[in-house]
Design an enzyme around this catalytic site. Structure first.
Site, PDB file in Angstrom:
ATOM      1  N   SER A 128      -8.904 -12.884  18.947  1.00  0.00           N
ATOM      2  CA  SER A 128      -9.400 -14.263  18.927  1.00  0.00           C
ATOM      3  C   SER A 128      -8.479 -15.177  19.723  1.00  0.00           C
ATOM      4  N   GLU A 183     -18.765 -28.654  14.736  1.00  0.00           N
ATOM      5  CA  GLU A 183     -18.439 -29.817  13.891  1.00  0.00           C
ATOM      6  C   GLU A 183     -18.865 -29.511  12.453  1.00  0.00           C
ATOM      7  N   SER A 185     -24.444 -23.940  14.383  1.00  0.00           N
ATOM      8  CA  SER A 185     -25.369 -23.219  15.270  1.00  0.00           C
ATOM      9  C   SER A 185     -26.061 -24.158  16.244  1.00  0.00           C
ATOM     10  N   GLY A 233     -21.638 -21.904  28.732  1.00  0.00           N
ATOM     11  CA  GLY A 233     -21.169 -21.015  29.805  1.00  0.00           C
ATOM     12  C   GLY A 233     -19.840 -20.368  29.438  1.00  0.00           C
ATOM     13  N   CYS A 234     -18.971 -21.127  28.757  1.00  0.00           N
ATOM     14  CA  CYS A 234     -17.689 -20.553  28.297  1.00  0.00           C
ATOM     15  C   CYS A 234     -17.961 -19.478  27.249  1.00  0.00           C
ATOM     16  N   ALA A 281     -16.689 -15.513  26.484  1.00  0.00           N
ATOM     17  CA  ALA A 281     -16.021 -15.091  25.239  1.00  0.00           C
ATOM     18  C   ALA A 281     -16.861 -14.051  24.489  1.00  0.00           C
ATOM     19  N   GLU A 309     -18.952 -17.665  17.571  1.00  0.00           N
ATOM     20  CA  GLU A 309     -19.526 -17.439  18.916  1.00  0.00           C
ATOM     21  C   GLU A 309     -21.017 -17.170  18.835  1.00  0.00           C
TER      22      GLU A 309
HETATM   23  P1  TGC Z   1     -30.896 -24.979  24.991  1.00  0.00           P
HETATM   24  O1  TGC Z   1     -31.853 -26.119  25.172  1.00  0.00           O
HETATM   25  O2  TGC Z   1     -31.439 -23.605  24.860  1.00  0.00           O
HETATM   26  O3  TGC Z   1     -29.828 -24.987  26.177  1.00  0.00           O
HETATM   27  C1  TGC Z   1     -29.158 -26.176  26.573  1.00  0.00           C
HETATM   28  C2  TGC Z   1     -28.654 -25.947  27.991  1.00  0.00           C
HETATM   29  O4  TGC Z   1     -27.700 -24.885  27.996  1.00  0.00           O
HETATM   30  C3  TGC Z   1     -28.149 -23.810  28.845  1.00  0.00           C
HETATM   31  N1  TGC Z   1     -27.750 -22.567  28.172  1.00  0.00           N
HETATM   32  C4  TGC Z   1     -26.725 -21.818  28.588  1.00  0.00           C
HETATM   33  N2  TGC Z   1     -25.902 -21.938  29.638  1.00  0.00           N
HETATM   34  C5  TGC Z   1     -24.949 -21.000  29.797  1.00  0.00           C
HETATM   35  N3  TGC Z   1     -24.790 -19.990  28.915  1.00  0.00           N
HETATM   36  C6  TGC Z   1     -25.595 -19.837  27.838  1.00  0.00           C
HETATM   37  N4  TGC Z   1     -25.396 -18.837  26.971  1.00  0.00           N
HETATM   38  C7  TGC Z   1     -26.621 -20.775  27.633  1.00  0.00           C
HETATM   39  N5  TGC Z   1     -27.583 -20.954  26.677  1.00  0.00           N
HETATM   40  C8  TGC Z   1     -28.270 -22.062  27.032  1.00  0.00           C
HETATM   41  C9  TGC Z   1     -29.641 -23.990  28.925  1.00  0.00           C
HETATM   42  O5  TGC Z   1     -30.145 -23.396  30.100  1.00  0.00           O
HETATM   43  C10 TGC Z   1     -29.766 -25.506  28.943  1.00  0.00           C
HETATM   44  O6  TGC Z   1     -29.395 -25.953  30.231  1.00  0.00           O
HETATM   45  P2  TGC Z   1     -30.107 -27.264  30.861  1.00  0.00           P
HETATM   46  O7  TGC Z   1     -29.514 -27.363  32.218  1.00  0.00           O
HETATM   47  O8  TGC Z   1     -31.568 -26.962  30.843  1.00  0.00           O
HETATM   48  O9  TGC Z   1     -29.738 -28.407  29.965  1.00  0.00           O
HETATM   49  O10 TGC Z   1     -29.981 -25.360  23.767  1.00  0.00           O
HETATM   50  P3  TGC Z   1     -30.311 -25.493  22.217  1.00  0.00           P
HETATM   51  O11 TGC Z   1     -29.776 -26.807  21.769  1.00  0.00           O
HETATM   52  O12 TGC Z   1     -31.761 -25.188  21.941  1.00  0.00           O
HETATM   53  O13 TGC Z   1     -29.398 -24.362  21.562  1.00  0.00           O
HETATM   54  C11 TGC Z   1     -29.564 -23.031  21.879  1.00  0.00           C
HETATM   55  C12 TGC Z   1     -28.612 -22.113  21.050  1.00  0.00           C
HETATM   56  C13 TGC Z   1     -28.925 -22.189  19.581  1.00  0.00           C
HETATM   57  C14 TGC Z   1     -28.847 -20.716  21.547  1.00  0.00           C
HETATM   58  C15 TGC Z   1     -27.148 -22.465  21.325  1.00  0.00           C
HETATM   59  O14 TGC Z   1     -26.873 -23.761  21.091  1.00  0.00           O
HETATM   60  C16 TGC Z   1     -26.160 -21.558  20.638  1.00  0.00           C
HETATM   61  O15 TGC Z   1     -25.744 -20.605  21.263  1.00  0.00           O
HETATM   62  N6  TGC Z   1     -25.716 -21.831  19.353  1.00  0.00           N
HETATM   63  C17 TGC Z   1     -24.615 -21.084  18.753  1.00  0.00           C
HETATM   64  C18 TGC Z   1     -23.378 -21.951  18.757  1.00  0.00           C
HETATM   65  C19 TGC Z   1     -22.141 -21.171  19.035  1.00  0.00           C
HETATM   66  O16 TGC Z   1     -22.145 -20.052  19.520  1.00  0.00           O
HETATM   67  N7  TGC Z   1     -21.001 -21.774  18.774  1.00  0.00           N
HETATM   68  C20 TGC Z   1     -19.767 -21.165  19.072  1.00  0.00           C
HETATM   69  C21 TGC Z   1     -18.609 -22.135  18.905  1.00  0.00           C
HETATM   70  S1  TGC Z   1     -17.118 -21.569  19.630  1.00  0.00           S
HETATM   71  C22 TGC Z   1     -16.594 -20.319  18.671  1.00  0.00           C
HETATM   72  O17 TGC Z   1     -17.219 -19.876  17.764  1.00  0.00           O
HETATM   73  C23 TGC Z   1     -15.292 -19.767  19.047  1.00  0.00           C
HETATM   74  S2  TGC Z   1     -14.712 -18.538  18.034  1.00  0.00           S
HETATM   75  C24 TGC Z   1     -13.433 -18.119  19.000  1.00  0.00           C
HETATM   76  C25 TGC Z   1     -12.606 -16.990  18.536  1.00  0.00           C
HETATM   77  O18 TGC Z   1     -11.772 -17.194  17.617  1.00  0.00           O
HETATM   78  O19 TGC Z   1     -12.708 -15.886  19.188  1.00  0.00           O
HETATM   79  P1  FAD Z   2     -24.641 -22.724  10.280  1.00  0.00           P
HETATM   80  O1  FAD Z   2     -25.063 -23.126  11.643  1.00  0.00           O
HETATM   81  O2  FAD Z   2     -24.692 -23.751   9.194  1.00  0.00           O
HETATM   82  O3  FAD Z   2     -25.523 -21.469   9.846  1.00  0.00           O
HETATM   83  C1  FAD Z   2     -25.601 -21.014   8.500  1.00  0.00           C
HETATM   84  C2  FAD Z   2     -26.631 -19.882   8.439  1.00  0.00           C
HETATM   85  O4  FAD Z   2     -27.900 -20.368   8.873  1.00  0.00           O
HETATM   86  C3  FAD Z   2     -26.272 -18.729   9.383  1.00  0.00           C
HETATM   87  O5  FAD Z   2     -26.618 -17.517   8.778  1.00  0.00           O
HETATM   88  C4  FAD Z   2     -27.148 -18.972  10.594  1.00  0.00           C
HETATM   89  O6  FAD Z   2     -27.465 -17.771  11.286  1.00  0.00           O
HETATM   90  C5  FAD Z   2     -28.394 -19.568   9.948  1.00  0.00           C
HETATM   91  N1  FAD Z   2     -29.149 -20.402  10.864  1.00  0.00           N
HETATM   92  C6  FAD Z   2     -28.740 -21.550  11.480  1.00  0.00           C
HETATM   93  N2  FAD Z   2     -29.711 -22.013  12.285  1.00  0.00           N
HETATM   94  C7  FAD Z   2     -30.752 -21.142  12.191  1.00  0.00           C
HETATM   95  C8  FAD Z   2     -32.032 -21.056  12.797  1.00  0.00           C
HETATM   96  N3  FAD Z   2     -32.448 -21.964  13.697  1.00  0.00           N
HETATM   97  N4  FAD Z   2     -32.835 -20.027  12.453  1.00  0.00           N
HETATM   98  C9  FAD Z   2     -32.420 -19.084  11.577  1.00  0.00           C
HETATM   99  N5  FAD Z   2     -31.221 -19.108  10.958  1.00  0.00           N
HETATM  100  C10 FAD Z   2     -30.397 -20.121  11.279  1.00  0.00           C
HETATM  101  N6  FAD Z   2     -16.019 -22.988  16.622  1.00  0.00           N
HETATM  102  C11 FAD Z   2     -15.445 -23.600  17.699  1.00  0.00           C
HETATM  103  O7  FAD Z   2     -16.017 -24.520  18.268  1.00  0.00           O
HETATM  104  N7  FAD Z   2     -14.223 -23.202  18.144  1.00  0.00           N
HETATM  105  C12 FAD Z   2     -13.523 -22.196  17.564  1.00  0.00           C
HETATM  106  O8  FAD Z   2     -12.430 -21.853  18.009  1.00  0.00           O
HETATM  107  C13 FAD Z   2     -14.098 -21.557  16.425  1.00  0.00           C
HETATM  108  N8  FAD Z   2     -13.390 -20.598  15.754  1.00  0.00           N
HETATM  109  C14 FAD Z   2     -13.888 -20.104  14.579  1.00  0.00           C
HETATM  110  C15 FAD Z   2     -13.073 -19.261  13.803  1.00  0.00           C
HETATM  111  C16 FAD Z   2     -13.544 -18.774  12.579  1.00  0.00           C
HETATM  112  C17 FAD Z   2     -12.661 -17.930  11.729  1.00  0.00           C
HETATM  113  C18 FAD Z   2     -14.857 -19.088  12.156  1.00  0.00           C
HETATM  114  C19 FAD Z   2     -15.399 -18.516  10.879  1.00  0.00           C
HETATM  115  C20 FAD Z   2     -15.657 -19.920  12.916  1.00  0.00           C
HETATM  116  C21 FAD Z   2     -15.180 -20.457  14.119  1.00  0.00           C
HETATM  117  N9  FAD Z   2     -15.925 -21.375  14.882  1.00  0.00           N
HETATM  118  C22 FAD Z   2     -15.384 -21.986  15.975  1.00  0.00           C
HETATM  119  C23 FAD Z   2     -17.211 -21.861  14.365  1.00  0.00           C
HETATM  120  C24 FAD Z   2     -18.370 -20.909  14.575  1.00  0.00           C
HETATM  121  O9  FAD Z   2     -18.778 -20.886  15.909  1.00  0.00           O
HETATM  122  C25 FAD Z   2     -19.520 -21.383  13.659  1.00  0.00           C
HETATM  123  O10 FAD Z   2     -19.115 -21.073  12.340  1.00  0.00           O
HETATM  124  C26 FAD Z   2     -20.833 -20.708  13.977  1.00  0.00           C
HETATM  125  O11 FAD Z   2     -21.319 -21.138  15.232  1.00  0.00           O
HETATM  126  C27 FAD Z   2     -21.901 -20.964  12.897  1.00  0.00           C
HETATM  127  O12 FAD Z   2     -21.934 -22.297  12.520  1.00  0.00           O
HETATM  128  P2  FAD Z   2     -21.875 -22.683  10.941  1.00  0.00           P
HETATM  129  O13 FAD Z   2     -20.737 -21.981  10.332  1.00  0.00           O
HETATM  130  O14 FAD Z   2     -21.922 -24.163  10.879  1.00  0.00           O
HETATM  131  O15 FAD Z   2     -23.186 -22.060  10.321  1.00  0.00           O
END
Ligand code: TGC
Ligand code: FAD
Length: 392
Positions: free
Chosen positions: A98, A140, A145, A245-246, A250, A371
């Site tokens: 991570s 936040e 998600s 994109g980032c 990852a 992620e």
């Molecule tokens: P949507 O309308 O589908 O897309 C908005 C804009 O983004 C573009 N796009 C992408 N671009 C690059 N890479 C991707 N994977 C992309 N997915 C979408 C899309 O083309 C669009 O572009 P534009 O130019 O048309 O505006 O967006 P949405 O609001 O409907 O959301 C889609 C969804 C749910 C798939 C997305 O928001 C999502 O992936 N949600 C999950 C959130 C997530 O992964 N959070 C991670 C936080 S960081 C983290 O967890 C770090 S852990 C680190 C560690 O410890 O290792």
């Molecule tokens: P929620 O979005 O509240 O989701 C809860 C449940 O509902 C999940 O099972 C989900 O799959 C489901 N759900 C949500 N929406 C839908 C839908 N539309 N349809 C069906 N099911 C749905 N984030 C950062 O930005 N930077 C970091 O460095 C980072 N590090 C992390 C490290 C750890 C240890 C952890 C646990 C998380 C970290 N995260 C980070 C946050 C992580 O990316 C989020 O926890 C993750 O994206 C899910 O968001 P949430 O926890 O708010 O769950």
């Protein structure tokens, strides 16, 4: 913890697909994990402390910016080498991976890809050497998600921006020197800002009581009227596509990393099953245990092939975000299932810190959530094949 006797499974001779450079990079990371991570990681996890001593080693094996060009301090490697490094590090511990993922794909990548030349020169070499550590703030409290709903925002105050809001669940935040933070401007457009430790109104409290990723520090980012110099805005991309994109980079690293955790669990269970005797025989001689082990190596091999092919596509610039989602989802799920089965092979010993399996299993519960959750990645595949988004 028992001595690290890890022997990497390669059932389909995948080494034949690797270049000499890939193998050299992989072996260096493997040796480093054996020497510098395995002896300390169990205690770090039990104590819930990020072992800062590993930062230097991570930099030395090229884990900070593996594919960032050498002129900015990166290792200048290809995507498969990057994947192999993540695999080896996560073989040691998902929390250590991570730290490397965040530094490389979520901090160095956006600065390299979306930053100005001045930002690249100022931050990338220090991040590559580990002198600076970074974190990435997208999630936040009320927007996980669905990051597009974020409320963290900044206002243009003429000679600076004023940043307000909060991020939660941020890996590395408690000790990071800089944070790449995603926030909305007055028009509701998402931009990346580099926030530096020491800026007034910026704090990073640690999140405690985790049962998962205990050797990785997780925390909040709080912005209370933080003045951000204008030169700290990433100028070259805005909109949700910028942070996503980032995440592509990852998530690719995680698709490889999870294989490492699974390989370690399988290897541990295989060795244990040959040594542990019950009913007068090694438990490896019982069909039920062989079923578990045979299924584990089958699933690991399939995941290795998926990751390798994805690496080739990434090297050719052809991998889609949806392909990356499929690999992240499949390989993490695979690793979690392998960990659960491997734990059973060890019986009661499997729940102790003498072996790495339970730690991997608990870590993977975070990896399957961050992620993009398991469900979200399934919906991404669903949208890709049907053309219909089912997120809302
Ligand atoms: P949507 O309308 O589908 O897309 C908005 C804009 O983004 C573009 N796009 C992408 N671009 C690059 N890479 C991707 N994977 C992309 N997915 C979408 C899309 O083309 C669009 O572009 P534009 O130019 O048309 O505006 O967006 P949405 O609001 O409907 O959301 C889609 C969804 C749910 C798939 C997305 O928001 C999502 O992936 N949600 C999950 C959130 C997530 O992964 N959070 C991670 C936080 S960081 C983290 O967890 C770090 S852990 C680190 C560690 O410890 O290792
Ligand atoms: P929620 O979005 O509240 O989701 C809860 C449940 O509902 C999940 O099972 C989900 O799959 C489901 N759900 C949500 N929406 C839908 C839908 N539309 N349809 C069906 N099911 C749905 N984030 C950062 O930005 N930077 C970091 O460095 C980072 N590090 C992390 C490290 C750890 C240890 C952890 C646990 C998380 C970290 N995260 C980070 C946050 C992580 O990316 C989020 O926890 C993750 O994206 C899910 O968001 P949430 O926890 O708010 O769950």
């Amino acid at each position: 913890m028992k001595p690290d006797l890890f022997q990497a499974p390669d059932y389909y001779n995948l080494d034949d697909l690797l270049t000499e450079e890939h193998k050299m990079v992989r072996d260096a990371a493997r040796e480093w994990v054996k020497r510098d991570v395995s002896p300390i990681i169990e205690e770090a996890a039990q104590d819930a402390k990020f072992p800062k001593s590993i930062i230097k080693g991570l930099a030395e094996i090229g884990a900070f910016g593996p594919y960032i060009p050498e002129e900015y301090g990166g290792a200048g490697l290809d995507q498969i080498a990057y994947g192999l490094i993540m695999q080896e590090i996560e073989r040691g511990d998902s929390g250590v991976r991570s730290t490397a993922s965040v530094q490389s794909s979520l901090v160095m990548y956006p600065i390299y890809k979306y930053g100005s030349e001045e930002q690249r020169k100022k931050f990338l070499p220090k991040l590559a050497s580990g002198e600076f550590m970074g974190c990435f703030g997208l999630t936040e409290p009320d927007h996980g998600s669905n990051p597009s709903g974020m409320v963290t925002n900044f206002k243009d105050k003429g000679d600076h921006y004023l940043l307000n809001g909060a991020k939660l669940w941020i890996s590395n935040s408690p000790f990071a020197d800089i944070a790449v933070v995603w926030a909305k401007n007055e028009d509701g457009r998402i931009h990346g800002l580099i926030v530096e430790r020491g800026m007034e109104g910026f704090s990073t409290p640690e999140t405690h009581n985790k049962w998962s990723l205990r050797a990785s520090a997780t925390g909040e980012l709080i912005f209370d009227n933080v003045k951000i110099p204008k030169e700290n805005l990433l100028p070259n991309k805005s909109g949700l596509g910028a942070p996503l994109g980032c995440l592509d980079s990852a998530r690719f690293g995680i698709a490889w990393g999870a294989i490492g955790a699974a390989m370690d669990c399988y290897d541990t269970a295989l060795r244990y099953s040959k040594e542990r005797v019950q009913f007068g025989k090694p438990i490896a001689s019982f069909q039920l245990q062989q079923k578990k082990l045979a299924e584990m190596i089958t699933e690991i091999t399939k995941a290795q092939l998926l990751a390798w092919r994805l690496g080739v596509l990434r090297n050719e610039g052809k991998a889609t975000s949806a392909q990356i989602s499929m690999a992240k989802r499949n390989n993490v799920d695979m690793a979690l299932k392998v960990a659960r089965e491997a734990r059973q092979v060890l019986g009661a010993m499997g729940i102790t810190g003498d072996y790495s399996i339970m730690r991997h299993m608990m870590n993977l519960e975070s990896v399957i959530t961050y992620e993009g959750t398991h469900d979200i990645h399934l919906l991404i595949t669903g949208m890709d094949i049907t053309g219909i988004p089912a997120f809302s």
